[in-house]
Design an enzyme around this catalytic site. Structure first.
Site, PDB file in Angstrom:
ATOM      1  N   ASP A  72      78.878  13.810  42.913  1.00 33.58           N
ATOM      2  CA  ASP A  72      78.859  12.914  41.880  1.00 33.58           C
ATOM      3  C   ASP A  72      77.594  13.066  40.998  1.00 33.58           C
ATOM      4  O   ASP A  72      76.257  13.550  41.590  1.00 33.58           O
ATOM      5  CB  ASP A  72      78.862  11.292  42.440  1.00 33.58           C
ATOM      6  CG  ASP A  72      79.024  10.502  41.385  1.00 33.58           C
ATOM      7  OD1 ASP A  72      80.209  10.304  40.969  1.00 33.58           O
ATOM      8  OD2 ASP A  72      77.988   9.825  40.943  1.00 33.58           O
TER       9      ASP A  72
ATOM     10  N   GLU B 149      80.042  17.520  39.733  1.00 35.87           N
ATOM     11  CA  GLU B 149      80.318  16.655  38.491  1.00 35.87           C
ATOM     12  C   GLU B 149      79.167  16.884  37.640  1.00 35.87           C
ATOM     13  O   GLU B 149      78.252  16.371  37.781  1.00 35.87           O
ATOM     14  CB  GLU B 149      80.589  15.056  38.844  1.00 35.87           C
ATOM     15  CG  GLU B 149      80.839  14.315  37.595  1.00 35.87           C
ATOM     16  CD  GLU B 149      80.854  13.127  37.328  1.00 35.87           C
ATOM     17  OE1 GLU B 149      81.469  12.423  36.827  1.00 35.87           O
ATOM     18  OE2 GLU B 149      79.791  12.504  38.240  1.00 35.87           O
TER      19      GLU B 149
HETATM   20  C1  GLC Z   1      80.271   9.546  38.309  1.00 34.19           C
HETATM   21  C2  GLC Z   1      81.675   8.758  38.887  1.00 34.19           C
HETATM   22  C3  GLC Z   1      81.897   7.470  37.913  1.00 34.19           C
HETATM   23  C4  GLC Z   1      80.694   6.663  38.515  1.00 34.19           C
HETATM   24  C5  GLC Z   1      79.473   7.380  38.199  1.00 34.19           C
HETATM   25  C6  GLC Z   1      78.089   6.551  38.775  1.00 34.19           C
HETATM   26  O1  GLC Z   1      80.430   9.794  36.948  1.00 34.19           O
HETATM   27  O2  GLC Z   1      82.921   9.611  38.631  1.00 34.19           O
HETATM   28  O3  GLC Z   1      83.182   6.818  38.420  1.00 34.19           O
HETATM   29  O4  GLC Z   1      80.725   5.357  37.976  1.00 34.19           O
HETATM   30  O5  GLC Z   1      79.462   8.535  38.578  1.00 34.19           O
HETATM   31  O6  GLC Z   1      78.155   6.881  40.395  1.00 34.19           O
END
Ligand code: GLC
Length: 532
Positions: A207, A257
């Site tokens: 993440d 991500e």
């Molecule tokens: C990422 C996740 C999202 C979350 C953020 C903070 O972007 O996909 O859902 O709110 O991280 O952890």
């Protein structure tokens, strides 16, 4: 019915996998309490096997106060009681594996919950303070935040404590950022990776992977400076190299991500000794436009080639507007900054395009992500303001509708209460009145449904070798038509223009996203898979 197929044995499964994202809270409710859970997922594994996916990515299922849907983790080694137990997670991983489905878990290294033992100990004045970013405030009395950084959810990225000090949180105040220059933070995350790899998971989603490292001086953000104080810092690569050695010991993989507009910087995370893959957000945010999509595809493939990593293709996830809604709007690109309540959409148009987009993305070389409900063609739901849960809505002062509209509990059975989600009480987010019309059981009986299209496409994809690494060859086509040859002689054609398009020479038509016209031509917003 689901036939147990052994998981594809090859080590490179992830290069061409179709990975289904499960937002646990909204997938299926096994115990009837209104919240999705692991029992619900286990009961639906045959559905997932039938669909023909290769792996499941579970959004965080760990102990959490759920201030940000589980992205506020209080303990990585405990499953949140709302979802189940660790023993159940282990069973789920094994049962999925028996059906040929691998499991990917979600790790959130940028921050933890404010209820995590480390943060609680830090607030109590312990040495754990060094694991976070605590700073005195500015101004005569320390009443101003230490710098000008903004939270991704709106408002300042700092909150003040009763003792007058401030702590950093790039997301909600309940998600304090960890200090990645501290060795204990690195050690703990490598232990968490081992913990889950030892439980049989095949991969880990990382993440907010480009945000972990901060400029140690925590300077103000200055537009146009060479290096952003907390996005995409070079020191991150060393962290991921170290993680890679952990994953390699188990044959595990990573998907990062990484939201970065610069695709060259993006693919640095995918060098052979770093992350295996990362979500392709430039494709996700791209408008429904032949020229723009072709440019995005070309840029993706060109940038990935030198590092040897496969591309990923993503149309939506739990953070963005659902595809059929977005593609039915006047502006079909996705942008967090322009989300608004009440944006009109033409769902028939959006659905036609989403069907074509499914065939487009599933024909491209690389791996593909399908977000739960995408295979049902679910639209973004309008959530009444008094039912909204997402911190993005609250932190924006109620101007951003937030992300709940794509997180509504799934419709499984048209005739059952709450569209078969499984709850005896009203689910945690309200389902729109027309939800039963999208139910999986109804769509399974309808050969023209979105579900039938996905099943057919995934069946063909499974039966066709070479999806991961077969280079794409563009075929001659008018400007508003994309036509390319891919794996094993498969040709994909998508028409974005008003004029019906003639199909390229082929021996067989495998699948169309909508009917051809009476002269056998491909209408607007329609895609076809052909065999050369
Ligand atoms: C990422 C996740 C999202 C979350 C953020 C903070 O972007 O996909 O859902 O709110 O991280 O952890």
């Amino acid at each position: 019915m689901a036939q147990p197929t052994p998981a594809r044995p090859d080590r490179d499964w992830w290069r061409s996998a179709v990975i289904y994202q499960v937002y646990v809270r909204s997938f299926a409710d096994g115990d009837g309490d209104g919240t999705g859970d692991l029992a619900g997922v286990r009961a639906r594994l045959p559905y997932l096997a039938d669909l023909g996916i290769d792996a499941l990515w579970f959004t965080p299922w760990y102990l959490s106060p759920l201030k940000d849907g589980g992205y506020d983790v209080a303990d990585y080694r405990t499953i949140d009681p709302a979802f189940g137990t660790l023993a159940e997670a282990e069973k789920l991983i094994a049962e999925a594996r028996d059906l040929g489905i691998r499991t990917i878990v979600d790790i959130v290294p940028n921050h933890v919950s404010d209820q995590h033992p480390w943060f609680r100990a830090a607030l109590a004045g312990g040495p754990e303070r060094e694991l976070f970013h605590f700073r005195p405030g500015r101004g005569d009395h320390g009443e101003l935040p230490p710098n000008d950084w903004r939270s991704e959810f709106g408002g300042p990225a700092w909150s003040r404590l009763p003792d007058g000090g401030w702590y950093l949180h790039l997301f909600a105040p309940e998600q304090p950022d960890l200090n990645w220059s501290h060795p204990a933070v690195r050690q703990e995350h490598e232990d968490i990776l081992r913990f889950w790899f030892e439980r049989g998971v095949a991969g880990v989603r990382v993440d907010s992977a480009a945000l972990l490292v901060k400029d140690p001086r925590l300077p103000d953000f200055v537009e146009g400076r060479d290096r952003h104080p907390y996005v995409d810092r070079d020191e991150l690569h060393d962290i991921y190299r170290s993680w890679r050695t952990v994953a390699d010991a188990y044959g595990g993989i990573f998907v990062g991500e990484v939201w970065l507009p610069d695709t060259e910087r993006f693919t640095r995370y995918l060098r052979p000794d770093e992350l295996h893959t990362a979500f392709n957000f430039s494709f996700l945010t791209c408008p429904w436009d032949a020229r723009r999509l072709r440019a995005s595809i070309d840029e993706t493939l060109t940038r990935h080639a030198p590092v040897g990593a496969p591309a990923t293709w993503v149309l939506c996830n739990h953070d963005v507007t659902r595809t059929v809604t977005r593609y039915g709007r006047e502006h079909t690109a996705f942008d967090f900054a322009t989300k608004a309540f009440g944006t009109p959409t033409d769902l028939a148009l959006g659905t036609r395009r989403a069907r074509a987009a499914a065939l487009l993305s599933l024909a491209l070389p690389g791996s593909v992500y399908v977000y739960q409900g995408e295979e049902l063609g679910l639209p973004e739901a309008d959530i009444p303001r008094d039912r909204v849960q997402d911190p993005m809505y609250f932190r924006s002062g109620g101007t951003d509708p937030g992300r709940d509209g794509c997180r509504v509990p799934l419709p499984w059975a048209a005739e059952a209460p709450y569209a078969g989600f499984g709850s005896r009480v009203e689910p945690w987010l309200p389902q729109p009145a027309d939800w039963p019309g999208y139910a999986a059981d109804r769509q399974a009986r309808d050969p023209g449904s979105m579900l039938s299209l996905y099943r057919a496409a995934l069946r063909i994809r499974r039966a066709t070798s070479g999806f991961g690494d077969t280079p794409l060859t563009w075929l001659p086509a008018p400007d508003d038509v994309l036509a390319f040859a891919g794996a094993d002689g498969l040709i994909c054609v998508v028409n974005f223009g008003d004029a019906p398009a003639r199909l390229p020479a082929h021996s067989r038509s495998l699948l169309v996203s909508g009917p051809l016209d009476d002269r056998g031509r491909l209408p607007r917003d329609t895609a076809a898979w052909l065999r050369a």
